[in-house]
Scaffold this active site. Sequence first.
Site, PDB file in Angstrom:
ATOM      1  N   GLY A 185     -34.126  15.803  15.081  1.00 31.01           N
ATOM      2  CA  GLY A 185     -34.601  15.888  13.989  1.00 31.01           C
ATOM      3  C   GLY A 185     -35.352  17.050  13.614  1.00 31.01           C
ATOM      4  O   GLY A 185     -34.165  18.297  13.146  1.00 31.01           O
ATOM      5  N   VAL A 245     -41.199  18.338  13.804  1.00 33.53           N
ATOM      6  CA  VAL A 245     -41.965  17.403  14.998  1.00 33.53           C
ATOM      7  C   VAL A 245     -40.980  17.805  16.559  1.00 33.53           C
ATOM      8  O   VAL A 245     -41.020  17.750  17.393  1.00 33.53           O
ATOM      9  CB  VAL A 245     -41.078  16.013  14.799  1.00 33.53           C
ATOM     10  CG1 VAL A 245     -41.210  15.395  15.882  1.00 33.53           C
ATOM     11  CG2 VAL A 245     -41.160  14.793  13.209  1.00 33.53           C
ATOM     12  N   GLY A 246     -40.152  18.623  16.000  1.00 31.20           N
ATOM     13  CA  GLY A 246     -39.557  19.501  17.228  1.00 31.20           C
ATOM     14  C   GLY A 246     -40.890  20.578  18.127  1.00 31.20           C
ATOM     15  O   GLY A 246     -40.206  20.586  19.108  1.00 31.20           O
ATOM     16  N   GLU A 257     -32.083  19.728  18.321  1.00 35.32           N
ATOM     17  CA  GLU A 257     -31.426  20.068  17.612  1.00 35.32           C
ATOM     18  C   GLU A 257     -31.895  19.326  16.579  1.00 35.32           C
ATOM     19  O   GLU A 257     -32.744  18.513  15.988  1.00 35.32           O
ATOM     20  CB  GLU A 257     -29.977  18.972  17.958  1.00 35.32           C
ATOM     21  CG  GLU A 257     -29.654  18.455  19.335  1.00 35.32           C
ATOM     22  CD  GLU A 257     -28.809  19.700  19.602  1.00 35.32           C
ATOM     23  OE1 GLU A 257     -28.018  20.196  18.189  1.00 35.32           O
ATOM     24  OE2 GLU A 257     -27.494  20.228  20.260  1.00 35.32           O
TER      25      GLU A 257
END
Length: 441
Positions: free
Chosen positions: A195, A199-200, A217
Amino acid sequence: MSAAETVREAPADVVARLRATFRTGRTRDLAWRTAQLTRLRALLTERGDELAEALRADLGKSRKEAYRTEIDFTVREIDHTLEHLEAWLEPQPAPVPAVLAGATAHTVQDPLGVVLVIAPWNYPVQLLLAPVVGALAGGNAVVAKPSELAPATSAAVARLLPEYLDTDAVAVVEGAVPETTALLAERFDHIFYTGNGTVGRIVMAAAAKHLTPVTLELGGKSPVFVDRDTDLKTVAARLASGKFLNAGQTCVAPDYVLTDPETAPALADALAAAVEGLFGTDASASPEYGRIVNERHFDRVVGLLDSGRTVTGGTHDRAEKYIAPTVLADVAPDSPVMREEIFGPVLPIITVDGLDGAIGFINDRDKPLALYAFTQDPSVRERLLTGTSSGGVGMGLPLAHLTVSDLPFGGVGESGMGSYHGRYSLETFSHRKAVLDVPLG
Protein backbone atom coordinates in the site's frame (compact mmCIF):
# COMPACT_ATOMS: atom_id res chain seq x y z
CA MET A 1 -10.51 -29.33 6.79
CA SER A 2 -13.05 -27.44 8.89
CA ALA A 3 -16.45 -26.41 7.60
CA ALA A 4 -16.12 -23.67 5.05
CA GLU A 5 -17.32 -20.37 6.40
CA THR A 6 -16.22 -16.76 6.36
CA VAL A 7 -14.43 -15.84 9.56
CA ARG A 8 -16.59 -13.78 11.90
CA GLU A 9 -14.43 -14.12 15.01
CA ALA A 10 -12.68 -11.28 16.77
CA PRO A 11 -9.14 -10.80 15.44
CA ALA A 12 -7.64 -12.00 18.73
CA ASP A 13 -9.62 -15.25 18.47
CA VAL A 14 -8.63 -15.74 14.85
CA VAL A 15 -4.93 -15.38 15.64
CA ALA A 16 -5.18 -17.66 18.70
CA ARG A 17 -6.98 -20.34 16.70
CA LEU A 18 -4.43 -20.25 13.87
CA ARG A 19 -1.54 -20.27 16.33
CA ALA A 20 -2.95 -23.40 17.96
CA THR A 21 -3.01 -25.05 14.53
CA PHE A 22 0.56 -24.00 13.79
CA ARG A 23 1.78 -25.45 17.08
CA THR A 24 0.47 -28.89 16.12
CA GLY A 25 3.12 -28.93 13.37
CA ARG A 26 0.55 -29.64 10.69
CA THR A 27 1.54 -26.74 8.44
CA ARG A 28 5.22 -27.75 8.44
CA ASP A 29 4.72 -30.86 6.32
CA LEU A 30 5.65 -30.49 2.67
CA ALA A 31 2.53 -32.45 1.76
CA TRP A 32 0.32 -29.90 3.54
CA ARG A 33 2.08 -27.00 1.85
CA THR A 34 1.78 -28.44 -1.63
CA ALA A 35 -1.84 -29.46 -1.01
CA GLN A 36 -2.76 -25.92 0.00
CA LEU A 37 -1.00 -24.44 -3.03
CA THR A 38 -2.72 -26.93 -5.31
CA ARG A 39 -6.09 -26.06 -3.79
CA LEU A 40 -5.40 -22.35 -4.19
CA ARG A 41 -4.57 -22.99 -7.83
CA ALA A 42 -7.86 -24.83 -8.21
CA LEU A 43 -9.73 -21.87 -6.76
CA LEU A 44 -8.19 -19.57 -9.35
CA THR A 45 -8.82 -21.87 -12.30
CA GLU A 46 -12.29 -23.07 -11.28
CA ARG A 47 -13.67 -19.80 -9.92
CA GLY A 48 -11.66 -17.32 -11.93
CA ASP A 49 -14.71 -15.92 -13.66
CA GLU A 50 -16.24 -15.00 -10.29
CA LEU A 51 -13.08 -13.13 -9.36
CA ALA A 52 -12.97 -11.46 -12.77
CA GLU A 53 -16.53 -10.23 -12.34
CA ALA A 54 -15.66 -8.80 -8.91
CA LEU A 55 -12.65 -7.02 -10.42
CA ARG A 56 -14.87 -5.57 -13.11
CA ALA A 57 -17.28 -4.28 -10.45
CA ASP A 58 -14.51 -2.72 -8.35
CA LEU A 59 -12.16 -1.34 -10.99
CA GLY A 60 -13.80 -1.71 -14.36
CA LYS A 61 -11.19 -4.30 -15.36
CA SER A 62 -11.90 -6.26 -18.49
CA ARG A 63 -11.98 -10.04 -18.23
CA LYS A 64 -8.80 -10.18 -20.31
CA GLU A 65 -6.95 -7.80 -17.99
CA ALA A 66 -8.28 -9.52 -14.86
CA TYR A 67 -6.90 -12.86 -15.99
CA ARG A 68 -3.63 -11.53 -17.37
CA THR A 69 -2.62 -9.31 -14.46
CA GLU A 70 -4.27 -11.00 -11.50
CA ILE A 71 -5.61 -14.54 -11.89
CA ASP A 72 -3.17 -16.10 -14.37
CA PHE A 73 -0.30 -14.14 -12.82
CA THR A 74 -0.98 -15.83 -9.47
CA VAL A 75 -1.43 -19.24 -11.09
CA ARG A 76 2.04 -18.90 -12.64
CA GLU A 77 3.46 -17.96 -9.24
CA ILE A 78 1.90 -21.10 -7.74
CA ASP A 79 3.17 -23.31 -10.56
CA HIS A 80 6.71 -21.98 -10.19
CA THR A 81 6.61 -22.54 -6.44
CA LEU A 82 5.21 -26.06 -6.70
CA GLU A 83 7.88 -26.97 -9.23
CA HIS A 84 10.77 -25.84 -7.03
CA LEU A 85 9.54 -25.93 -3.42
CA GLU A 86 11.01 -29.27 -2.42
CA ALA A 87 14.43 -28.27 -3.73
CA TRP A 88 14.22 -24.85 -2.07
CA LEU A 89 13.56 -26.54 1.27
CA GLU A 90 16.62 -28.78 1.09
CA PRO A 91 19.12 -28.03 3.89
CA GLN A 92 22.01 -25.92 2.65
CA PRO A 93 25.42 -27.21 3.85
CA ALA A 94 27.97 -24.79 5.26
CA PRO A 95 31.72 -25.34 5.67
CA VAL A 96 33.11 -25.57 9.20
CA PRO A 97 36.51 -24.30 10.42
CA ALA A 98 39.38 -26.70 11.10
CA VAL A 99 38.96 -26.32 14.85
CA LEU A 100 35.57 -28.06 14.44
CA ALA A 101 36.91 -30.92 12.32
CA GLY A 102 34.38 -33.74 12.17
CA ALA A 103 31.40 -31.46 12.72
CA THR A 104 28.80 -30.61 10.09
CA ALA A 105 26.85 -27.43 9.57
CA HIS A 106 23.86 -26.48 7.51
CA THR A 107 20.90 -24.11 7.36
CA VAL A 108 17.20 -24.95 7.14
CA GLN A 109 14.18 -22.83 6.22
CA ASP A 110 12.03 -22.68 9.34
CA PRO A 111 8.37 -21.60 9.24
CA LEU A 112 7.71 -18.37 11.11
CA GLY A 113 4.28 -19.08 12.62
CA VAL A 114 1.17 -16.97 12.08
CA VAL A 115 1.60 -14.25 9.45
CA LEU A 116 -0.60 -11.37 8.32
CA VAL A 117 -1.01 -10.29 4.69
CA ILE A 118 -2.68 -6.90 4.14
CA ALA A 119 -3.59 -6.25 0.51
CA PRO A 120 -4.32 -3.03 -1.43
CA TRP A 121 -7.23 -2.28 -3.72
CA ASN A 122 -5.50 -1.81 -7.08
CA TYR A 123 -4.71 -5.48 -7.78
CA PRO A 124 -6.82 -6.95 -4.99
CA VAL A 125 -6.50 -10.59 -6.08
CA GLN A 126 -2.85 -10.77 -7.11
CA LEU A 127 -1.49 -8.60 -4.29
CA LEU A 128 -3.37 -10.61 -1.68
CA LEU A 129 -2.85 -14.13 -2.99
CA ALA A 130 0.71 -13.93 -4.35
CA PRO A 131 2.08 -13.20 -0.85
CA VAL A 132 -0.22 -15.91 0.53
CA VAL A 133 1.48 -18.33 -1.88
CA GLY A 134 4.81 -17.56 -0.21
CA ALA A 135 3.33 -17.79 3.28
CA LEU A 136 1.82 -21.22 2.59
CA ALA A 137 5.00 -22.42 0.87
CA GLY A 138 6.85 -21.41 4.03
CA GLY A 139 4.61 -23.61 6.18
CA ASN A 140 2.83 -20.79 7.99
CA ALA A 141 -0.69 -20.13 9.15
CA VAL A 142 -2.05 -17.05 7.39
CA VAL A 143 -4.49 -14.24 8.12
CA ALA A 144 -5.46 -12.59 4.82
CA LYS A 145 -6.87 -9.05 4.96
CA PRO A 146 -8.34 -7.94 1.60
CA SER A 147 -8.90 -4.27 0.86
CA GLU A 148 -12.27 -2.81 1.80
CA LEU A 149 -11.84 -0.33 -1.07
CA ALA A 150 -12.38 -3.22 -3.51
CA PRO A 151 -15.53 -4.53 -1.80
CA ALA A 152 -16.71 -6.97 -4.45
CA THR A 153 -13.30 -8.64 -4.62
CA SER A 154 -12.99 -8.66 -0.84
CA ALA A 155 -16.35 -10.41 -0.54
CA ALA A 156 -15.46 -12.92 -3.27
CA VAL A 157 -12.13 -13.82 -1.65
CA ALA A 158 -13.74 -14.12 1.79
CA ARG A 159 -16.33 -16.48 0.35
CA LEU A 160 -14.03 -18.59 -1.82
CA LEU A 161 -10.85 -19.04 0.22
CA PRO A 162 -12.57 -21.04 3.00
CA GLU A 163 -14.11 -23.32 0.39
CA TYR A 164 -10.68 -24.38 -0.83
CA LEU A 165 -8.10 -23.92 1.93
CA ASP A 166 -7.59 -25.34 5.41
CA THR A 167 -9.69 -22.99 7.53
CA ASP A 168 -7.85 -24.06 10.69
CA ALA A 169 -4.73 -22.46 9.23
CA VAL A 170 -5.96 -19.81 6.77
CA ALA A 171 -8.44 -17.09 7.73
CA VAL A 172 -9.87 -14.10 5.89
CA VAL A 173 -10.69 -11.00 7.93
CA GLU A 174 -12.72 -8.37 6.10
CA GLY A 175 -13.27 -4.81 7.22
CA ALA A 176 -11.88 -1.30 7.20
CA VAL A 177 -9.68 0.71 9.55
CA PRO A 178 -11.16 -0.62 12.84
CA GLU A 179 -10.69 -4.24 11.83
CA THR A 180 -7.19 -3.65 10.51
CA THR A 181 -6.27 -1.74 13.66
CA ALA A 182 -7.53 -4.62 15.80
CA LEU A 183 -5.49 -7.08 13.74
CA LEU A 184 -2.36 -4.98 14.09
CA ALA A 185 -2.75 -5.03 17.88
CA GLU A 186 -2.15 -8.80 17.80
CA ARG A 187 1.24 -10.45 17.77
CA PHE A 188 2.15 -11.92 14.40
CA ASP A 189 5.37 -13.57 13.31
CA HIS A 190 5.52 -11.50 10.12
CA ILE A 191 3.39 -8.77 8.58
CA PHE A 192 3.32 -8.28 4.82
CA TYR A 193 1.75 -4.99 3.76
CA THR A 194 1.22 -3.58 0.29
CA GLY A 195 0.00 0.00 0.00
CA ASN A 196 1.09 3.56 0.66
CA GLY A 197 3.83 4.91 2.88
CA THR A 198 1.45 6.62 5.32
CA VAL A 199 -0.24 3.38 6.28
CA GLY A 200 3.09 1.57 5.98
CA ARG A 201 4.40 3.67 8.85
CA ILE A 202 1.33 2.76 10.94
CA VAL A 203 1.90 -0.93 10.19
CA MET A 204 5.58 -0.70 11.08
CA ALA A 205 4.85 1.16 14.33
CA ALA A 206 2.30 -1.47 15.37
CA ALA A 207 4.69 -4.28 14.46
CA ALA A 208 7.47 -2.69 16.51
CA LYS A 209 5.48 -3.19 19.70
CA HIS A 210 5.89 -6.95 19.24
CA LEU A 211 9.25 -6.83 17.43
CA THR A 212 7.44 -8.33 14.45
CA PRO A 213 9.37 -8.18 11.18
CA VAL A 214 7.61 -6.52 8.26
CA THR A 215 7.69 -6.50 4.50
CA LEU A 216 6.48 -3.18 3.13
CA GLU A 217 5.62 -3.08 -0.56
CA LEU A 218 5.03 0.62 -1.11
CA GLY A 219 5.30 2.75 -4.23
CA GLY A 220 6.63 6.12 -5.21
CA LYS A 221 7.26 8.01 -8.39
CA SER A 222 8.89 5.55 -10.78
CA PRO A 223 10.80 7.55 -13.43
CA VAL A 224 11.37 6.77 -17.09
CA PHE A 225 14.42 8.01 -18.96
CA VAL A 226 14.07 8.24 -22.74
CA ASP A 227 17.41 8.71 -24.47
CA ARG A 228 17.81 10.67 -27.66
CA ASP A 229 17.89 8.74 -30.94
CA THR A 230 15.56 5.94 -29.78
CA ASP A 231 12.67 4.49 -31.78
CA LEU A 232 9.97 6.73 -30.33
CA LYS A 233 7.08 4.79 -31.85
CA THR A 234 8.19 1.64 -30.00
CA VAL A 235 9.02 3.59 -26.85
CA ALA A 236 5.61 5.27 -26.82
CA ALA A 237 3.73 2.03 -27.44
CA ARG A 238 5.47 0.28 -24.53
CA LEU A 239 5.20 3.30 -22.26
CA ALA A 240 1.49 3.80 -22.89
CA SER A 241 0.73 0.13 -22.39
CA GLY A 242 2.51 0.06 -19.04
CA LYS A 243 1.30 3.44 -17.82
CA PHE A 244 -2.39 3.12 -18.62
CA LEU A 245 -2.88 -0.49 -17.56
CA ASN A 246 -5.53 -0.52 -14.81
CA ALA A 247 -6.09 3.19 -15.54
CA GLY A 248 -2.64 3.98 -14.20
CA GLN A 249 -3.39 2.45 -10.78
CA THR A 250 -0.26 0.30 -10.63
CA CYS A 251 2.48 0.70 -8.03
CA VAL A 252 5.23 0.18 -10.60
CA ALA A 253 3.60 2.17 -13.38
CA PRO A 254 5.80 4.74 -15.09
CA ASP A 255 5.07 7.89 -13.10
CA TYR A 256 6.86 10.51 -15.19
CA VAL A 257 9.16 10.74 -18.20
CA LEU A 258 12.55 12.44 -18.35
CA THR A 259 14.01 13.32 -21.72
CA ASP A 260 15.92 16.10 -23.42
CA PRO A 261 14.14 19.18 -24.83
CA GLU A 262 14.78 18.13 -28.44
CA THR A 263 13.21 14.67 -27.98
CA ALA A 264 10.22 15.73 -25.85
CA PRO A 265 7.90 17.11 -28.59
CA ALA A 266 8.24 14.08 -30.84
CA LEU A 267 7.80 11.74 -27.85
CA ALA A 268 4.63 13.58 -26.81
CA ASP A 269 3.17 13.16 -30.30
CA ALA A 270 4.15 9.48 -30.37
CA LEU A 271 2.48 8.93 -26.99
CA ALA A 272 -0.75 10.52 -28.23
CA ALA A 273 -0.73 8.17 -31.21
CA ALA A 274 0.04 5.18 -28.97
CA VAL A 275 -2.90 5.96 -26.67
CA GLU A 276 -5.24 6.09 -29.65
CA GLY A 277 -3.79 2.83 -30.91
CA LEU A 278 -4.52 1.16 -27.58
CA PHE A 279 -7.97 2.53 -26.76
CA GLY A 280 -9.30 4.27 -29.89
CA THR A 281 -10.32 7.90 -30.11
CA ASP A 282 -12.55 7.58 -27.02
CA ALA A 283 -11.07 5.44 -24.27
CA SER A 284 -14.35 5.57 -22.32
CA ALA A 285 -15.82 3.28 -24.98
CA SER A 286 -12.92 0.82 -24.89
CA PRO A 287 -13.66 -2.43 -23.04
CA GLU A 288 -9.95 -2.68 -22.18
CA TYR A 289 -9.72 0.62 -20.28
CA GLY A 290 -10.47 0.63 -16.55
CA ARG A 291 -11.95 3.10 -14.10
CA ILE A 292 -10.72 4.92 -11.00
CA VAL A 293 -11.49 2.98 -7.83
CA ASN A 294 -13.64 5.62 -6.08
CA GLU A 295 -14.63 9.29 -6.04
CA ARG A 296 -11.94 10.31 -3.55
CA HIS A 297 -9.14 9.07 -5.80
CA PHE A 298 -10.95 10.44 -8.85
CA ASP A 299 -11.02 13.93 -7.34
CA ARG A 300 -7.37 13.69 -6.34
CA VAL A 301 -6.21 12.69 -9.83
CA VAL A 302 -8.41 15.27 -11.57
CA GLY A 303 -6.70 17.89 -9.41
CA LEU A 304 -3.41 17.02 -11.13
CA LEU A 305 -4.61 17.54 -14.71
CA ASP A 306 -3.76 21.25 -14.84
CA SER A 307 -0.06 20.65 -14.12
CA GLY A 308 0.97 21.04 -17.75
CA ARG A 309 -0.14 21.34 -21.35
CA THR A 310 -2.51 18.54 -22.32
CA VAL A 311 -1.12 16.59 -25.28
CA THR A 312 -3.91 14.00 -25.24
CA GLY A 313 -6.72 13.14 -22.86
CA GLY A 314 -7.71 15.42 -20.00
CA THR A 315 -11.42 14.58 -20.14
CA HIS A 316 -13.18 12.98 -17.20
CA ASP A 317 -16.59 11.88 -15.90
CA ARG A 318 -17.06 11.66 -12.13
CA ALA A 319 -20.27 9.63 -12.37
CA GLU A 320 -18.39 6.96 -14.29
CA LYS A 321 -15.12 7.43 -12.35
CA TYR A 322 -13.51 7.80 -15.77
CA ILE A 323 -10.37 9.80 -16.50
CA ALA A 324 -9.04 9.65 -20.04
CA PRO A 325 -5.45 8.50 -20.61
CA THR A 326 -3.63 11.81 -20.36
CA VAL A 327 -0.17 12.97 -21.40
CA LEU A 328 1.08 16.33 -20.12
CA ALA A 329 3.93 18.35 -21.63
CA ASP A 330 5.71 21.50 -20.41
CA VAL A 331 5.47 20.25 -16.83
CA ALA A 332 7.46 22.09 -14.17
CA PRO A 333 9.39 19.95 -11.67
CA ASP A 334 7.51 21.55 -8.75
CA SER A 335 4.02 21.27 -10.27
CA PRO A 336 1.27 19.40 -8.35
CA VAL A 337 1.59 16.29 -10.50
CA MET A 338 5.24 15.99 -9.44
CA ARG A 339 4.60 16.36 -5.69
CA GLU A 340 2.97 12.96 -5.12
CA GLU A 341 2.71 9.52 -6.63
CA ILE A 342 0.16 9.96 -9.41
CA PHE A 343 -1.47 6.51 -9.24
CA GLY A 344 -3.76 7.37 -12.10
CA PRO A 345 -3.80 7.79 -15.90
CA VAL A 346 -1.68 10.95 -16.13
CA LEU A 347 1.82 10.87 -17.62
CA PRO A 348 3.89 14.07 -17.33
CA ILE A 349 6.94 14.71 -19.52
CA ILE A 350 9.80 16.63 -17.86
CA THR A 351 12.72 17.97 -19.87
CA VAL A 352 16.23 17.64 -18.45
CA ASP A 353 19.74 18.28 -19.69
CA GLY A 354 20.48 14.77 -20.93
CA LEU A 355 21.59 11.81 -18.82
CA ASP A 356 23.38 13.88 -16.18
CA GLY A 357 20.26 15.96 -15.65
CA ALA A 358 18.09 12.85 -15.43
CA ILE A 359 20.31 11.14 -12.86
CA GLY A 360 20.43 14.30 -10.77
CA PHE A 361 16.66 14.69 -10.97
CA ILE A 362 16.08 11.10 -9.86
CA ASN A 363 18.60 11.26 -7.02
CA ASP A 364 17.11 14.49 -5.67
CA ARG A 365 13.92 12.55 -4.89
CA ASP A 366 12.90 9.50 -2.85
CA LYS A 367 14.16 6.15 -4.09
CA PRO A 368 11.48 4.76 -6.44
CA LEU A 369 10.03 1.27 -6.62
CA ALA A 370 11.14 0.98 -10.24
CA LEU A 371 13.26 2.86 -12.75
CA TYR A 372 12.73 2.45 -16.48
CA ALA A 373 14.92 3.46 -19.38
CA PHE A 374 14.80 3.38 -23.15
CA THR A 375 18.26 3.60 -24.65
CA GLN A 376 20.49 1.73 -27.06
CA ASP A 377 23.68 2.90 -25.41
CA PRO A 378 25.29 0.36 -23.02
CA SER A 379 27.14 3.13 -21.21
CA VAL A 380 23.85 4.91 -20.48
CA ARG A 381 22.41 1.68 -19.07
CA GLU A 382 25.44 1.23 -16.87
CA ARG A 383 25.37 4.78 -15.55
CA LEU A 384 21.67 4.51 -14.70
CA LEU A 385 22.24 1.19 -12.92
CA THR A 386 25.22 2.38 -10.89
CA GLY A 387 24.29 6.04 -10.48
CA THR A 388 20.77 5.65 -9.08
CA SER A 389 18.96 3.55 -6.46
CA SER A 390 15.56 1.90 -6.99
CA GLY A 391 13.70 -1.26 -6.09
CA GLY A 392 14.12 -2.64 -9.59
CA VAL A 393 15.13 -1.58 -13.09
CA GLY A 394 13.40 -2.27 -16.38
CA MET A 395 15.32 -1.56 -19.55
CA GLY A 396 13.14 -1.26 -22.65
CA LEU A 397 9.82 -2.44 -21.15
CA PRO A 398 7.96 -1.17 -18.07
CA LEU A 399 6.36 -3.55 -15.55
CA ALA A 400 7.75 -6.72 -17.13
CA HIS A 401 10.30 -7.44 -14.40
CA LEU A 402 7.39 -8.44 -12.14
CA THR A 403 6.68 -11.41 -14.38
CA VAL A 404 10.12 -12.98 -13.89
CA SER A 405 9.59 -15.38 -10.98
CA ASP A 406 13.30 -15.68 -10.24
CA LEU A 407 13.68 -11.91 -9.72
CA PRO A 408 12.90 -10.38 -6.32
CA PHE A 409 10.22 -7.71 -6.31
CA GLY A 410 10.45 -5.01 -3.65
CA GLY A 411 11.39 -1.46 -2.86
CA VAL A 412 14.18 0.43 -1.17
CA GLY A 413 13.95 3.44 1.11
CA GLU A 414 10.60 5.18 0.80
CA SER A 415 9.41 2.60 -1.76
CA GLY A 416 9.53 -0.22 0.74
CA MET A 417 11.58 -2.94 2.40
CA GLY A 418 11.85 -6.64 1.79
CA SER A 419 10.97 -8.52 -1.38
CA TYR A 420 9.04 -11.50 -2.70
CA HIS A 421 8.14 -13.65 -5.73
CA GLY A 422 9.43 -17.16 -6.29
CA ARG A 423 12.14 -18.27 -3.91
CA TYR A 424 12.28 -14.79 -2.39
CA SER A 425 8.72 -15.25 -1.11
CA LEU A 426 9.75 -18.44 0.69
CA GLU A 427 12.71 -16.64 2.24
CA THR A 428 10.48 -13.74 3.34
CA PHE A 429 8.10 -16.08 5.13
CA SER A 430 10.79 -18.33 6.62
CA HIS A 431 13.65 -18.08 9.07
CA ARG A 432 16.95 -19.46 7.85
CA LYS A 433 18.04 -21.40 10.91
CA ALA A 434 21.69 -22.29 11.50
CA VAL A 435 22.42 -25.85 12.64
CA LEU A 436 25.80 -27.13 13.89
CA ASP A 437 26.24 -30.82 14.74
CA VAL A 438 29.38 -31.74 16.67
CA PRO A 439 29.83 -35.50 17.39
CA LEU A 440 30.15 -36.50 21.03
CA GLY A 441 32.70 -39.21 20.40
